[in-house]
Design a protein around this motif. Structure first.
Motif, mmCIF file in Angstrom:
data_model
loop_
_atom_site.group_PDB
_atom_site.id
_atom_site.type_symbol
_atom_site.label_atom_id
_atom_site.label_comp_id
_atom_site.label_asym_id
_atom_site.label_seq_id
_atom_site.Cartn_x
_atom_site.Cartn_y
_atom_site.Cartn_z
ATOM 1 N N GLN A 152 0.826 -1.200 0.000
ATOM 2 C CA GLN A 152 0.000 0.000 0.000
ATOM 3 C C GLN A 152 0.869 1.261 0.000
ATOM 4 O O GLN A 152 1.976 1.263 0.536
ATOM 5 C CB GLN A 152 -0.893 0.024 1.252
ATOM 6 N N TYR A 154 0.858 4.627 1.689
ATOM 7 C CA TYR A 154 0.175 5.277 2.802
ATOM 8 C C TYR A 154 0.391 6.789 2.790
ATOM 9 O O TYR A 154 1.393 7.291 2.290
ATOM 10 C CB TYR A 154 0.661 4.678 4.127
ATOM 11 N N LEU A 162 -1.010 1.215 14.334
ATOM 12 C CA LEU A 162 -1.588 -0.128 14.368
ATOM 13 C C LEU A 162 -0.693 -1.028 15.208
ATOM 14 O O LEU A 162 0.528 -1.045 15.034
ATOM 15 C CB LEU A 162 -1.721 -0.682 12.953
ATOM 16 N N SER A 234 -5.747 -2.849 8.146
ATOM 17 C CA SER A 234 -4.466 -2.138 8.087
ATOM 18 C C SER A 234 -4.469 -0.982 7.092
ATOM 19 O O SER A 234 -3.671 -0.052 7.212
ATOM 20 C CB SER A 234 -3.340 -3.117 7.729
ATOM 21 N N LYS A 235 -5.367 -1.026 6.121
ATOM 22 C CA LYS A 235 -5.422 0.026 5.102
ATOM 23 C C LYS A 235 -5.773 1.391 5.691
ATOM 24 O O LYS A 235 -5.524 2.422 5.061
ATOM 25 C CB LYS A 235 -6.427 -0.360 4.015
ATOM 26 N N PHE A 237 -4.501 2.629 8.438
ATOM 27 C CA PHE A 237 -3.445 3.088 9.340
ATOM 28 C C PHE A 237 -2.155 3.331 8.560
ATOM 29 O O PHE A 237 -2.067 3.006 7.381
ATOM 30 C CB PHE A 237 -3.272 2.083 10.474
ATOM 31 N N ASN A 238 -1.160 3.925 9.200
ATOM 32 C CA ASN A 238 0.058 4.261 8.457
ATOM 33 C C ASN A 238 1.365 3.984 9.194
ATOM 34 O O ASN A 238 2.440 4.188 8.635
ATOM 35 C CB ASN A 238 0.024 5.722 7.984
ATOM 36 N N ILE A 239 1.296 3.497 10.428
ATOM 37 C CA ILE A 239 2.491 3.118 11.175
ATOM 38 C C ILE A 239 2.187 1.849 11.964
ATOM 39 O O ILE A 239 1.111 1.739 12.573
ATOM 40 C CB ILE A 239 2.932 4.224 12.167
ATOM 41 N N PHE A 240 3.113 0.919 11.975
ATOM 42 C CA PHE A 240 2.958 -0.301 12.770
ATOM 43 C C PHE A 240 3.949 -0.241 13.918
ATOM 44 O O PHE A 240 5.152 -0.048 13.701
ATOM 45 C CB PHE A 240 3.238 -1.533 11.906
ATOM 46 N N ALA A 256 3.261 -6.739 8.410
ATOM 47 C CA ALA A 256 3.224 -5.283 8.306
ATOM 48 C C ALA A 256 4.228 -4.785 7.273
ATOM 49 O O ALA A 256 3.929 -3.893 6.468
ATOM 50 C CB ALA A 256 3.514 -4.658 9.672
ATOM 51 N N LEU A 261 3.654 -1.038 5.635
ATOM 52 C CA LEU A 261 3.560 -0.225 6.839
ATOM 53 C C LEU A 261 4.945 -0.067 7.461
ATOM 54 O O LEU A 261 5.585 -1.061 7.793
ATOM 55 C CB LEU A 261 2.634 -0.888 7.864
ATOM 56 N N SER A 310 9.499 1.649 3.807
ATOM 57 C CA SER A 310 8.415 0.757 3.375
ATOM 58 C C SER A 310 8.854 -0.128 2.211
ATOM 59 O O SER A 310 8.628 -1.344 2.207
ATOM 60 C CB SER A 310 7.190 1.578 2.963
#
Length: 334
Positions: A152, A154, A162, A234-235, A237-240, A256, A261, A310
């Motif tokens: 993705q 982000y 997340l 997960s789509k 959100f932008n940080i794991f 992730a 992510l 990423s």
């Protein structure tokens, strides 16, 4: 057809483990796999595992998911039962704290690992530790089905964190709440989603902390989600973030990274063997809330770095693809 007995956590209420995917990969290669145990009671689980061995004495191999806590004793009992009936057994080393077990329980460790057909380490960290102790060990990483994880792109405007793990004290879930609290000083609209089943009562404690700090409306607690459901989740959100105090090579972190992510994790156990700091993720000291918060802010002030991390991480996890891992297991068990 070779029969495989797989001993591990097969509870329906628990987060999916490597057992689920590995058993599917082995069956796809023509192995007949029987899994034990799905019993929630510890005593019943051990009895069911023992029954799994005793009712399948002609099994070709026994695979044993091996951790450093209570499961260590399951592995001890099953490995010795396997020895009694001359069934080759393979401990799969998952516990990030297993090196401490080797140090504190050398005799029991020797019973399990010295007599194994081979020990399998899914991280270079455990590979080195076990080989240093003289145990025959091979490296096979945890597998992910890469085709299920779409990379993705982000947007890095407001932090949307997340966290995916079982609620267990060793994973330090309360740290995620404290990070959110500090982060809100810079990004008032920051949010957090925590995905996972409760394991030891930590979920209640985390919710109490969130309520006390006035953050309960900024945190979503989803409970257990299937793999497909949390990937879809997960789509948004932008940080794991990975806040654990003990770890090896967690599948959730691999997933992730596959999704694109950026991962910010505590530097414990096998994590530093998996993540190259500032290249495939960001590492912080254990329990260091300030440092993790600063790393999150750093990425949001440098979107180019976040995107580069990423892409690097996605490239790294391609070596964990299930097809490659399946072939490695087939070579050992063929």
């Amino acid at each position: 057809m070779k029969k495989i007995i797989y001993i591990g956590n097969h509870l329906k209420s628990a987060n999916p483990t490597t057992l689920n995917l590995l058993s599917e990969l082995l069956m796809a290669k023509g192995f007949h796999v029987k899994i034990y145990s799905n019993q929630s009671s510890r005593i019943m689980r051990l009895m069911h595992m023992c029954w799994g061995v005793l009712s399948n004495l002609k099994a070709s191999y026994i695979l044993i998911d091996t951790y450093s806590t209570v499961n260590f004793y399951y592995a001890l009992v099953i490995s010795q039962l396997a020895r009694c009936f001359s069934i080759p057994y393979v401990p799969i080393l998952h516990g990030g704290n297993l090196p401490k077990r080797l140090q504190n329980n050398p005799k029991l460790s020797k019973f399990i690992f010295k007599n194994a057909y081979v020990n399998i380490a899914p991280s270079s960290y455990l590979l080195e530790e076990f080989q240093r102790k003289g145990f025959q060990t091979r490296f096979i990483p945890n597998a992910i089905e890469l085709k299920k994880y779409s990379f993705q792109n982000y947007v890095f405007q407001e932090p949307k964190l997340l966290w995916v793990r079982a609620f267990d004290a060793i994973y330090n879930p309360s740290m995620a709440v404290l990070v959110l609290e500090l982060l809100k000083s810079t990004y008032p609209n920051a949010t957090l989603c925590m995905v996972g089943a409760d394991k030891d009562g930590s979920l209640k404690k985390v919710k109490e902390i969130a309520l006390k700090k006035g953050l309960i409306n900024s945190i979503e607690f989803t409970g257990y989600l299937s793999k497909e459901a949390w990937i879809e989740k997960s789509k948004d959100f932008n940080i794991f973030i990975n806040t654990t105090n003990i770890d090896n090579t967690p599948v959730s972190v691999l997933e992730a990274m596959a999704l694109g992510l950026p991962v910010i994790s505590t530097k414990v156990g096998g994590i530093s063997y998996l993540i190259d700091d500032n290249e495939t993720g960001l590492l912080v000291e254990k329990k260091n809330v300030q440092q993790m918060t600063s790393k999150i802010i750093e990425l949001f002030k440098n979107e180019e770095k976040a995107i580069a991390i990423s892409k690097n991480a996605r490239k790294l996890v391609e070596s964990f693809d299930s097809g490659k891992v399946q072939q490695q297991w087939n070579e050992i068990l063929k």
